[in-house]
Scaffold this active site. Structure first.
Site, PDB file in Angstrom:
ATOM      1  CG  ASP A 132       0.699  -0.069   9.767  1.00  0.00           C
ATOM      2  OD1 ASP A 132       0.560   0.740  10.595  1.00  0.00           O
ATOM      3  OD2 ASP A 132       0.679   0.419   8.321  1.00  0.00           O
ATOM      4  CG  HIS A 149      -6.983  -2.559   7.333  1.00  0.00           C
ATOM      5  ND1 HIS A 149      -5.740  -2.384   6.476  1.00  0.00           N
ATOM      6  CD2 HIS A 149      -6.958  -1.261   8.032  1.00  0.00           C
ATOM      7  CE1 HIS A 149      -5.088  -1.499   6.693  1.00  0.00           C
ATOM      8  NE2 HIS A 149      -5.782  -0.803   8.019  1.00  0.00           N
ATOM      9  NE  ARG A 150      -2.260  -2.036   9.025  1.00  0.00           N
ATOM     10  CZ  ARG A 150      -1.729  -2.506   7.836  1.00  0.00           C
ATOM     11  NH1 ARG A 150      -1.961  -3.969   7.788  1.00  0.00           N
ATOM     12  NH2 ARG A 150      -1.630  -1.845   6.677  1.00  0.00           N
ATOM     13  CB  SER A 201       1.405  10.885  11.349  1.00  0.00           C
ATOM     14  OG  SER A 201       1.468  10.239  10.024  1.00  0.00           O
ATOM     15  CE  LYS A 219      -0.199   4.319  13.334  1.00  0.00           C
ATOM     16  NZ  LYS A 219       0.425   4.708  12.114  1.00  0.00           N
ATOM     17  CD  GLU A 220      -6.203   2.454   9.342  1.00  0.00           C
ATOM     18  OE1 GLU A 220      -5.772   2.958  10.205  1.00  0.00           O
ATOM     19  OE2 GLU A 220      -5.748   1.775   8.449  1.00  0.00           O
ATOM     20  CG  ASP A 242      -6.170   2.788   2.031  1.00  0.00           C
ATOM     21  OD1 ASP A 242      -7.270   3.171   2.336  1.00  0.00           O
ATOM     22  OD2 ASP A 242      -5.291   2.678   3.079  1.00  0.00           O
ATOM     23  CD  GLN A 261       0.326   8.201   6.579  1.00  0.00           C
ATOM     24  OE1 GLN A 261      -0.749   9.087   6.783  1.00  0.00           O
ATOM     25  NE2 GLN A 261      -0.011   6.912   6.727  1.00  0.00           N
ATOM     26  NE  ARG A 272      -5.924   8.309  10.266  1.00  0.00           N
ATOM     27  CZ  ARG A 272      -5.398   7.525   9.594  1.00  0.00           C
ATOM     28  NH1 ARG A 272      -6.113   6.831   8.412  1.00  0.00           N
ATOM     29  NH2 ARG A 272      -4.181   6.812   9.720  1.00  0.00           N
ATOM     30  NE  ARG A 275       6.216   6.741   1.139  1.00  0.00           N
ATOM     31  CZ  ARG A 275       5.643   6.115   2.126  1.00  0.00           C
ATOM     32  NH1 ARG A 275       4.363   5.320   2.101  1.00  0.00           N
ATOM     33  NH2 ARG A 275       5.793   6.603   3.226  1.00  0.00           N
ATOM     34  CE  LYS A 301      -7.199   2.852   5.710  1.00  0.00           C
ATOM     35  NZ  LYS A 301      -5.811   3.033   5.712  1.00  0.00           N
ATOM     36  NE  ARG A 346      -4.962   0.379  13.451  1.00  0.00           N
ATOM     37  CZ  ARG A 346      -4.097   0.219  12.281  1.00  0.00           C
ATOM     38  NH1 ARG A 346      -3.124   0.641  12.300  1.00  0.00           N
ATOM     39  NH2 ARG A 346      -4.879   0.011  11.251  1.00  0.00           N
ATOM     40  CE  LYS A 387      -0.996   1.815   3.980  1.00  0.00           C
ATOM     41  NZ  LYS A 387      -1.714   2.248   5.351  1.00  0.00           N
ATOM     42  CB  SER A 388       3.724   2.391   2.029  1.00  0.00           C
ATOM     43  OG  SER A 388       3.078   1.966   3.638  1.00  0.00           O
ATOM     44  CG  ASN A 421      -9.594   6.113   7.609  1.00  0.00           C
ATOM     45  OD1 ASN A 421      -9.085   7.227   7.829  1.00  0.00           O
ATOM     46  ND2 ASN A 421      -9.654   5.259   8.658  1.00  0.00           N
TER      47      ASN A 421
HETATM   48  O1  LIG Z   1       3.755   6.318   5.112  1.00  0.00           O
HETATM   49  C1  LIG Z   1       3.097   5.325   5.152  1.00  0.00           C
HETATM   50  O2  LIG Z   1       2.842   4.701   4.191  1.00  0.00           O
HETATM   51  C2  LIG Z   1       2.642   4.811   6.360  1.00  0.00           C
HETATM   52  C3  LIG Z   1       2.867   5.517   7.700  1.00  0.00           C
HETATM   53  C4  LIG Z   1       2.622   4.742   8.801  1.00  0.00           C
HETATM   54  O3  LIG Z   1       1.936   5.569   9.464  1.00  0.00           O
HETATM   55  P1  LIG Z   1       2.156   6.806  10.713  1.00  0.00           P
HETATM   56  O4  LIG Z   1       3.675   7.735  10.029  1.00  0.00           O
HETATM   57  O5  LIG Z   1       1.103   7.827  10.907  1.00  0.00           O
HETATM   58  O6  LIG Z   1       2.529   5.988  11.925  1.00  0.00           O
HETATM   59  C5  LIG Z   1       1.693   3.647   8.554  1.00  0.00           C
HETATM   60  O7  LIG Z   1       0.959   3.247   9.958  1.00  0.00           O
HETATM   61  C6  LIG Z   1       0.649   3.661   7.619  1.00  0.00           C
HETATM   62  O8  LIG Z   1      -0.086   2.356   7.376  1.00  0.00           O
HETATM   63  C7  LIG Z   1       1.305   3.640   6.284  1.00  0.00           C
HETATM   64  C1  LIG Z   2      -2.556   3.323   9.680  1.00  0.00           C
HETATM   65  C2  LIG Z   2      -2.934   2.847   8.495  1.00  0.00           C
HETATM   66  O1  LIG Z   2      -3.283   3.341   7.383  1.00  0.00           O
HETATM   67  P1  LIG Z   2      -3.104   4.925   6.807  1.00  0.00           P
HETATM   68  O2  LIG Z   2      -2.332   4.524   5.686  1.00  0.00           O
HETATM   69  O3  LIG Z   2      -4.663   5.189   6.384  1.00  0.00           O
HETATM   70  O4  LIG Z   2      -2.678   5.659   7.714  1.00  0.00           O
HETATM   71  C3  LIG Z   2      -2.779   1.198   8.274  1.00  0.00           C
HETATM   72  O5  LIG Z   2      -2.813   0.829   6.879  1.00  0.00           O
HETATM   73  O6  LIG Z   2      -2.518   0.562   9.134  1.00  0.00           O
END
Ligand SMILES: O=C(O)C1=C[C@@H](OP(=O)(O)O)[C@@H](O)[C@H](O)C1
Ligand SMILES: C=C(OP(=O)(O)O)C(=O)O
Length: 429
Positions: free
Chosen positions: A317, A389-390, A173, A344-345, A49, A175, A127, A27, A415, A348, A22-23, A97
């Site tokens: 995660d 999902h997790r 985060s 997060k979702e 996502d 992110q 969030r 990107r 997701k 948690r 996913k990440s 989300n």
């Molecule tokens: O950059 C990313 O792809 C992610 C960073 C993480 O979030 P945080 O940086 O908010 O912990 C992770 O939990 C998320 O599922 C994906």
């Molecule tokens: C935190 C998560 O997702 P998000 O990319 O929406 O932050 C996840 O996938 O566990």
């Protein structure tokens, strides 16, 4: 609401070909859209996502040809910032989300032309995004909160970002820093980013830097504290790019191999992976599982598992998978430094504590940790998944450990992993 009941699974072994990360998928899609030239992404994840990112890019005028059955997409790079909408009629983008769509797009849309509203599902509006908005605003971005201060939805009017020096809070985060890094080359001047507070989820920054490098942009960094990006660098398509398997998704099958005998081989992540969640396998080894590493696969076999006490901030995660694996280990397990599980979702920490208690475990929920003490006999429970999902995926491990479990709303895995339960079934005997 739909639910699924999993009976105890006698043994687990086999091969899993992982869906794309996913990440990395989200990107790569954004960078491909910004880059000069056409990019072919292979092994792209198909999940909610990613669909939110793709829908947004399409509405932003990005052309692509997607063949989900082949897990392949061709993206026509724009070679310039994304632009649509106008202050009189902003383009509204709904991002569900998906943190990996909301945060990077919030940054990317501040540069160039147009006006936008970024929104999502109710949980997305809870969030936080304030640390990112603060940093972007300091660079000259025009962003307004439409509901709660510090949270989406956001109204963005694109313009120029000046560059120079900016600091960003990294304690909630990673992110936010990822988003800022990805738009850094679009600033008018060189940009130096300094990180305030202890940065969470650090390995995700490594993914960001690796992807930016693949698309031709260099970042000079000093650890995770300071990052310098020279202006004038352009994103250039690497041509073809293969998305590696999702390491967070791998965690459920590796744990299943450890709990259900194994061997279970996950294909698509290994020693050479960019994702920090591959280190979940080391944590599992610390618990007593037998792990074998290869460049692009990992094999897990059962062993006698023992509880651990560890800081798992680097794998937030996959750490959830440890929480349910711990039910079948000897002695307590403490998962530390995971305060941001709360944003997060769902919250948690609260959700995991509640659901683990339902199956009979003794649980201590701290502000930033979870301590799980297993009991000799667990009980059947209906697990609430809170649209997370997790939670659905990690509680499926109860069946692998020999405890019948009912999971409410199993489809919430869409997701990141729509066919998770079928994949688990394929290695259950
Ligand atoms: O950059 C990313 O792809 C992610 C960073 C993480 O979030 P945080 O940086 O908010 O912990 C992770 O939990 C998320 O599922 C994906
Ligand atoms: C935190 C998560 O997702 P998000 O990319 O929406 O932050 C996840 O996938 O566990």
């Amino acid at each position: 609401m739909k639910q699924i009941t999993l009976d105890p699974i006698a043994s687990v072994s086999g091969e899993i070909y992982l869906p794309g990360s996913k990440s990395i998928s989200n990107r790569a899609l954004l960078l491909a859209a910004l880059a000069e030239g056409e990019t072919t992404l292979t092994n792209l994840l198909d999940s909610d996502d990613i669909r939110h990112m793709l829908d947004a890019l399409e509405r932003l005028g990005v052309e692509y040809q997607w063949r989900p059955e082949q897990r392949e997409i061709q993206v026509k790079g724009q070679g310039k910032p994304l632009a649509q909408g106008s202050p009189a009629k902003p383009l509204e983008l709904y991002l569900g989300n998906a943190g990996t769509a909301m945060r990077p797009l919030a940054a990317a849309l501040t540069v160039g032309d147009g006006a936008f509203v970024l929104t999502g599902e109710p949980r997305m509006k809870e969030r936080p995004i304030g640390h990112l908005v603060e940093a972007l605003s300091a660079l000259g971005a025009q962003i307004r909160y439409l509901e709660e201060e510090g949270f989406p939805p956001l109204a963005i009017t694109a313009g120029a970002l000046k560059g120079g020096e900016v600091s960003i809070d990294g304690s909630i985060s990673s992110q936010f820093l990822t988003a800022l890094l990805m738009i850094a080359p679009l600033c008018k001047n060189d940009l130096t980013i300094s990180v305030r507070g202890e940065l969470v989820s650090k390995p995700y920054i490594d993914i960001t830097l690796a992807l930016m490098a693949r698309f031709g942009v260099r970042v000079d960094n000093q650890g995770y504290e300071s990052f310098r990006i020279q202006s004038g660098q352009r994103y250039i398509s690497p041509g073809r790019f293969m998305v590696e398997g999702d390491a967070s998704s791998a965690s459920y099958f590796l744990a299943a191999g450890a709990l259900g005998g194994g061997p279970v081989t996950v294909h698509g992540v290994g020693r050479l992976s960019l994702q920090g969640d591959k280190y979940f396998a080391d944590v599992l080894a610390d618990m007593g599982a037998e792990i074998q590493w290869f460049d692009d696969k990992i094999v897990a076999k059962g062993g006698k598992l023992v509880g651990i006490d560890m800081d798992l901030n680097h794998i937030p995660d996959a750490a959830m998978t440890i929480a349910t694996t711990a039910l079948f280990a000897e002695g307590p397990t403490t998962i530390r430094n995971v305060y941001n599980w709360r944003v997060k979702e769902t919250d948690r920490l609260a959700a995991m504590a509640k659901e683990l208690s339902k199956v009979g475990a003794q649980v201590e929920e701290g502000n930033d940790y979870l301590k799980i003490t297993p009991v000799p006999s667990l009980r059947h429970a209906q697990i609430d998944t809170y649209n997370d999902h997790r939670i659905a995926m990690c509680f499926s491990l109860l069946a692998v450990g020999g405890q019948k479990v009912t999971i409410r709303d199993p489809d919430c895995t869409r997701k990141t992993f729509p066919d998770y339960f079928e994949k688990l079934k394929s290695i259950s005997h």
